[in-house]
Design an enzyme around this catalytic site. Sequence first.
Site, short mmCIF file in Angstrom:
data_model
loop_
_atom_site.label_atom_id
_atom_site.label_comp_id
_atom_site.label_asym_id
_atom_site.label_seq_id
_atom_site.Cartn_x
_atom_site.Cartn_y
_atom_site.Cartn_z
N CYS A 242 0.89 -1.18 0.00
CA CYS A 242 0.00 0.00 0.00
C CYS A 242 0.92 1.22 0.00
O CYS A 242 1.17 1.83 1.03
CB CYS A 242 -0.91 -0.02 1.22
SG CYS A 242 -1.87 -1.54 1.39
N CYS A 373 -0.30 4.20 11.15
CA CYS A 373 -0.14 5.51 11.80
C CYS A 373 -1.35 5.78 12.68
O CYS A 373 -1.94 6.86 12.64
CB CYS A 373 0.07 6.61 10.77
SG CYS A 373 -1.28 6.80 9.57
#
Length: 504
Positions: A242, A373
């Site tokens: 990704c 994240c």
Amino acid sequence: MSFFPKISFQHEVEEYLTKVFRNNELTTALGTQEAESKYQSLLSHLSHPPGFTTVRINTHLASVKHVKKLLFEEIQKQFKGLCVPVLEHPKLQDVLLIPVIGPRRDLKKHSSEVIVGAHCGYAVLRGAHVYVPGIISTSRFMKAGDLVSVYSDIEGKCKRGAKEFEGVKVFLGNGISELSRSEIFSSSGPLNGMGIRMIEPVYLSPSFDNVLPSHLFLQNLPSVVVSHILNPQPGERILDMCAAPGGKTTHLATLMHDQGEVIAMDKIANKVKKIKQNAELLQLNCIKAFCYDGTKALSAEKREDEQEGPPFLPESFDRILLDAPCSGMGQRPNMAYSLTLKEVTSYQPLQRKLFTVAVKLLKPGGVLVYSTCTITLSENEEQVAWALKTFPCLQLQPQGKKGREESGCNLLAAQLYSTQYVVKQLKVTSCDDWEPHIGGEGMRGAGLSLDQLKLLQRFDPSAVTLQGMDINSLQDSREDDLISLANKDCIGFFIAKFIKSNGK
């Protein structure tokens, strides 16, 4: 001390997070008061920018020393002679750190106001100027050359073209208008150039518009750590599942000295275009980018067309980075988180689909690094527990360049089979020989052992007191202390490293 209010969430998301950070494992280990204090500190940190700007040097084209000299000169020019140091990171030798000055509490506010969207506002807090697409509203008679105060519409309530706004707005600093109100909101369509040149931002960070574009790449510190943890070698075949916008992809290629093959995938065409642009800008030739859904990247049988792109046969890659789509709650600054609970909880099943494909695409003996994240347990430590239970071939690994299975001493590393913990002896180097973790250990609450948690990296901004930095305190600080602060005062981030055993 907080300058902005704590990050706000939709009520159901706030309730969800509160349960996460008050889970029984955590409160038993820390105590209820300490757990609550850390959680409230985290909420305050998330609404403020990190204390340092992190710059990764494209060592494929330039040396760190050379770029450091050029960057110091550029910052002095931007800051009109103000002496802000450019620091070399001792553990990440392709990283430069620039301390952020602020918050500056004594700035005078002007009567002429500009309202910008939340995402534009966050960029301003990290050093950007204001570009026209980010401007939502200006004062009625604003002209080019006017001194203006810039505010962020953090709740998204301001109407485009409004002449005044009385809703919730956060002061970002002062600037000079490059265009008049009529030019910004022209009927012929919005312009794309600079709208406001920031001259007195609340947080003073350098602008990187057209600054050494082929020599450096702006990344958050943990995002640079990820590629070092994967540790790709020249000649290997690497998959970045990704990959957009390509920061980690280009870093992997650089670490490999542009020798081998880095396959980068993303399912959105415009993002794949950006990856290709970044690879070209940084002059990296071993990157091949494809627009493809990572959940469908596994092929059951060899294709006849000899096409080099996805889908791929099982066991095709030496190392795989899965920097997974996530709820993004670790990003800073963010003052008003907009996702619903349904959206937040939708990421875990998607991450598991991608992870399952990654395990099958990885060669025996290969390395898989999983990162996000975000700050939730469900997307981080719970995913590690699930992975170890679901894939007996995976072993959780110490993170650092020097950790090697073939090396000297024994370390207990737990592996989950079915619902049972089975402890295996893995031969690795002693803890003292590894590159030390820059992030902290994993968070309690997912049923992982303390040994397992120590093998993870969780970057938790609440690990350091929220504090400002002025030029005087900066000049009085030791470099070691600044580096230590930079390691902690960054975005929320999570990293886990696995190795796939040779057995089936």
